[in-house]
Enzyme design. Structure first.
Site, PDB file in Angstrom:
ATOM      1  CB  SER A 320      59.996  -5.181  30.551  1.00 18.24           C
ATOM      2  OG  SER A 320      60.306  -5.191  30.028  1.00 18.24           O
ATOM      3  CG  HIS A 371      63.902  -6.216  33.700  1.00 20.61           C
ATOM      4  ND1 HIS A 371      63.806  -7.205  32.893  1.00 20.61           N
ATOM      5  CD2 HIS A 371      62.851  -5.541  32.772  1.00 20.61           C
ATOM      6  CE1 HIS A 371      64.137  -7.003  31.869  1.00 20.61           C
ATOM      7  NE2 HIS A 371      62.698  -5.830  31.725  1.00 20.61           N
TER       8      HIS A 371
END
Length: 417
Positions: A320, A371
């Site tokens: 991610s 993220h």
């Protein structure tokens, strides 16, 4: 999410577009024909406008230059305006078209200039339509100003048009020219616009994807190995294969800033990141080239793991952070090429980033620090490598220093705690 795979077409067709008269452009009056292509040349070659739509009869052209706040969109049309109501309806349609473009580009406000070329003005009342701006009713964020080049209006129209551009335009520009001059203006305007469109397309296709597919294969293979040796949701197994685990990083296992990029916790996690890498990764690799993409992806993954290391003590794994780095690379594209960015993928990318970040903050178990770290890392890494065959040494050096300082600061915070 709409796929960021895209092609930039020379003629972007808007839904508002309707069929015009079947007469060819050669049936314009000779003066209007000359002025039509002289204006097109002026806008495209001298004022850096791009043709984004042109009807098949070449009697209506839509130009765009978002840097000119006085005339971001210019619509030029040759039409015999018999009645004022025809002009009013056409202006309302132009406002609706402009509102559609405004939303597509994500602009707060948009200025549309309507240029009408007609042998004569309408025979009934029409003056109000060119004296006052017309707003798209809902929100009044799209403004349409109309200028009429017709018998009895030429001087007024020339002055109004000239005020749209710095330095204005000499009135002699609007004098009649020969057919040879008209043909030369038309050819130069179209050739210039086509060349620019081809250059825009090249930006999106500097390379064919390789590492994106390689990373997909690696993470699938690693997932199968995890499943065969104890399970991809087994904490001990994840740690054994290199998941981010703060105590072992603190003991010196620095490779755990990179190995988590290729590990996934459960099939759904793998599936989502594989699809994201397939669409986003290949798009970024096509734009920036293979080895720039390799650096962007790995540095983003590192920054994601580093941010997680500093902010989150939980065991974590997944691509991610690197995938958010691809978002960061596309945001950098938007900074350098804002017109292409918003014309193609801009609002989709921004909306998807916001949705993912909001989702990450509102749902437990998602490593949002990773993220955000990946997003920032991708933006900085892309600034450091810039675009293929293009160099901005000072700016690239500044991005490189920023990436180094942020990495060093993160490592210092993580290990000092």
């Amino acid at each position: 999410m709409n796929s960021p795979r895209f092609t930039f077409a020379f003629s972007i067709r808007y839904s508002y577009c309707k069929q015009k008269t079947n007469k060819g452009s050669d049936e314009m009056g000779s003066y209007e024909h000359n002025l039509f292509w002289k204006l097109a040349y002026f806008l495209v070659v001298e004022q850096d406008y791009q043709i984004v739509q042109m009807d098949e009869n070449r009697q209506e052209i839509l130009f765009e230059n978002l840097s000119n706040k006085s005339a971001q969109i210019i619509r030029m049309i040759y039409s015999e305006l018999d009645w004022g109501n025809k002009m009013r309806r056409d202006i309302e349609q132009a406002a609706a078209m402009g509102e559609s473009i405004r939303k597509q580009l994500g602009k707060r406000e948009l200025m549309v200039i309507n240029l009408y070329l007609s042998p004569y003005p309408p025979i009934d009342e029409y003056e109000a339509y060119i004296k006052e701006p017309v707003y798209f009713p809902k929100g009044e964020r799209t403004k349409v100003m109309s200028i009429l080049f017709a018998h009895g209006h030429m001087k007024e129209a020339a002055e109004s048009f000239g005020r749209l551009f710095r330095g204005g335009i000499e009135l002699s520009f609007f004098e009649a020219g020969s057919e040879e001059e008209t043909a030369a203006y038309r050819r130069a305007a179209l050739v210039h616009s086509v060349k620019r469109s081809e250059e825009d397309q090249k930006v999106f296709h500097s390379s064919t994807p390789f590492f994106s597919y390689l990373f997909i294969a690696v993470q699938v293979v690693m997932f199968l190995l995890l499943e065969l040796t104890g399970g991809s949701t087994n904490s001990e197994n994840l740690i054994r294969f290199g998941a981010k685990f703060n105590p072992l990083i603190l003991e010196g296992e620095w490779w755990r800033f990179f190995t988590p990029i290729f590990l996934h916790i459960g099939f759904l996690h793998l599936l989502m990141n594989t699809f994201a890498l397939y669409f986003l990764g290949t798009a970024v690799e096509q734009i920036y080239g293979r080895f720039r993409f390799l650096f962007i992806y790995l540095f983003s993954g590192f920054m994601g793991a580093l941010a997680s290391f500093v902010m989150n003590s939980s065991l974590s794994a997944g691509a991610s952070g690197a995938i958010f780095g691809c978002f960061g690379a596309l945001l950098y594209f938007g900074v350098i090429y804002p017109r292409l960015f918003f014309r193609t993928m801009g609002m989709n990318i921004i909306v998807v980033i916001l949705i993912n970040l909001v989702f990450g903050f509102s749902v437990s178990g998602i490593d949002n620090a990773g993220h955000i770290g990946g997003l920032i890392g991708g933006f900085l890494a892309t600034g450091a490598v810039h675009f293929p065959a293009k160099k901005k040494p000072l700016m690239q050096f500044a991005f490189l220093i920023a990436a180094f300082l942020l990495s060093a600061g993160g490592l210092y915070l993580g290990f000092s705690e």
